[in-house]
Enzyme design. Structure first.
Site, PDB file in Angstrom:
ATOM      1  N   GLY A  46      27.854  56.288  48.690  1.00  0.00           N
ATOM      2  CA  GLY A  46      27.214  56.124  49.990  1.00  0.00           C
ATOM      3  C   GLY A  46      27.374  54.691  50.465  1.00  0.00           C
ATOM      4  O   GLY A  46      27.492  53.766  49.660  1.00  0.00           O
ATOM      5  N   GLN A  51      26.219  47.048  55.306  1.00  0.00           N
ATOM      6  CA  GLN A  51      26.820  46.544  54.060  1.00  0.00           C
ATOM      7  C   GLN A  51      28.208  45.947  54.294  1.00  0.00           C
ATOM      8  O   GLN A  51      28.701  45.189  53.460  1.00  0.00           O
ATOM      9  CB  GLN A  51      26.888  47.648  53.003  1.00  0.00           C
ATOM     10  N   CYS A  94      23.704  49.981  43.649  1.00  0.00           N
ATOM     11  CA  CYS A  94      24.035  49.746  45.058  1.00  0.00           C
ATOM     12  C   CYS A  94      25.252  48.836  45.110  1.00  0.00           C
ATOM     13  O   CYS A  94      25.330  47.859  44.358  1.00  0.00           O
ATOM     14  CB  CYS A  94      22.848  49.083  45.744  1.00  0.00           C
ATOM     15  N   LEU A  95      26.186  49.141  46.008  1.00  0.00           N
ATOM     16  CA  LEU A  95      27.387  48.307  46.123  1.00  0.00           C
ATOM     17  C   LEU A  95      27.029  46.884  46.545  1.00  0.00           C
ATOM     18  O   LEU A  95      27.787  45.961  46.274  1.00  0.00           O
ATOM     19  CB  LEU A  95      28.365  48.927  47.133  1.00  0.00           C
ATOM     20  N   HIS A 136      18.200  56.206  50.169  1.00  0.00           N
ATOM     21  CA  HIS A 136      18.671  54.868  49.782  1.00  0.00           C
ATOM     22  C   HIS A 136      19.454  54.240  50.946  1.00  0.00           C
ATOM     23  O   HIS A 136      19.236  53.080  51.302  1.00  0.00           O
ATOM     24  CB  HIS A 136      19.553  55.006  48.526  1.00  0.00           C
ATOM     25  N   GLU A 137      20.354  55.037  51.550  1.00  0.00           N
ATOM     26  CA  GLU A 137      21.170  54.509  52.655  1.00  0.00           C
ATOM     27  C   GLU A 137      20.313  54.219  53.878  1.00  0.00           C
ATOM     28  O   GLU A 137      20.527  53.208  54.571  1.00  0.00           O
ATOM     29  CB  GLU A 137      22.291  55.481  53.024  1.00  0.00           C
ATOM     30  N   HIS A 140      18.742  50.921  53.826  1.00  0.00           N
ATOM     31  CA  HIS A 140      19.632  49.816  54.245  1.00  0.00           C
ATOM     32  C   HIS A 140      19.486  49.534  55.741  1.00  0.00           C
ATOM     33  O   HIS A 140      19.576  48.392  56.174  1.00  0.00           O
ATOM     34  CB  HIS A 140      21.097  50.167  53.965  1.00  0.00           C
TER      35      HIS A 140
HETATM   36 NI    NI Z   1      23.010  50.669  48.577  1.00  0.00          NI
END
Ligand code: NI
Length: 174
Positions: A46, A51, A94-95, A136-137, A140
């Site tokens: 995701g 991001q 998380c990235l 989660h997304e 963000h």
């Molecule tokens: Ni994330």
């Protein structure tokens, strides 16, 4: 389609609130294409637009497993309509928080409203991994990271590690 640079914590940009998309046009579709490429290359399941430094309410998700046909899904201006009272826990990463993982508890089902790749309004009921991922997304988009749910101590330990890694990474690049 272009692979973009993924911002990592600590970075004040990740903490800002993303703005609503007025119109799902070719610019937004091109953003979604780049996000998908970036997510696949990372690899991740995701990614939110913030991001890659674009503060717009856009998310891409693909939960297909290795060897399965890819199944990209696009969410513009997603809103949660209903969250379940029951919870589920996953070990989340998380990235934008590279190399760090923690168990996070979230509602295990949620119903969301969003616009898809073509700008059509859709309603979707999600559960399990999908429900966790979309929540989660969506965090963000509000400038929230999964580490914000941890104790102060645990969070500060992770932030310390990330800052250290960032510094040593920068040294290598120079
Ligand atoms: Ni994330």
């Amino acid at each position: 389609m272009t692979i973009r640079n993924i911002l990592t914590e600590p970075n004040p940009f990740l903490r800002q609130k993303s703005v609503k998309v007025e119109n799902v046009d070719d610019n937004i579709r091109s953003l979604m294409d780049d996000m998908l490429d970036t997510m696949y290359a990372a690899p991740g399941i995701g990614l939110a637009a913030i991001q890659i430094g674009v503060p717009k309410r856009v998310i891409v998700i693909d939960l297909s497993r290795d060897g399965e046909k890819k199944n990209p899904q696009f969410f513009v201006n997603p809103e949660i309509i209903i969250n379940s009272d029951t919870k589920a826990s996953y070990e989340e990463g998380c990235l934008s928080v590279p190399g760090q993982f923690a168990e996070i508890s979230r509602p295990d089902k949620c119903k969301i409203k969003f616009l898809n790749y073509n700008g059509d309004e859709k309603i979707l009921e999600t559960e399990g991994l999908f429900a966790t991922c979309i929540q989660h997304e969506m965090d963000h988009l509000e400038g929230i990271l999964f580490i914000d749910y941890l104790s102060k101590l645990k969070k500060s330990m992770i932030l310390k590690k990330l800052s250290k890694n960032k510094k040593s990474l920068e040294r290598i690049i120079v």
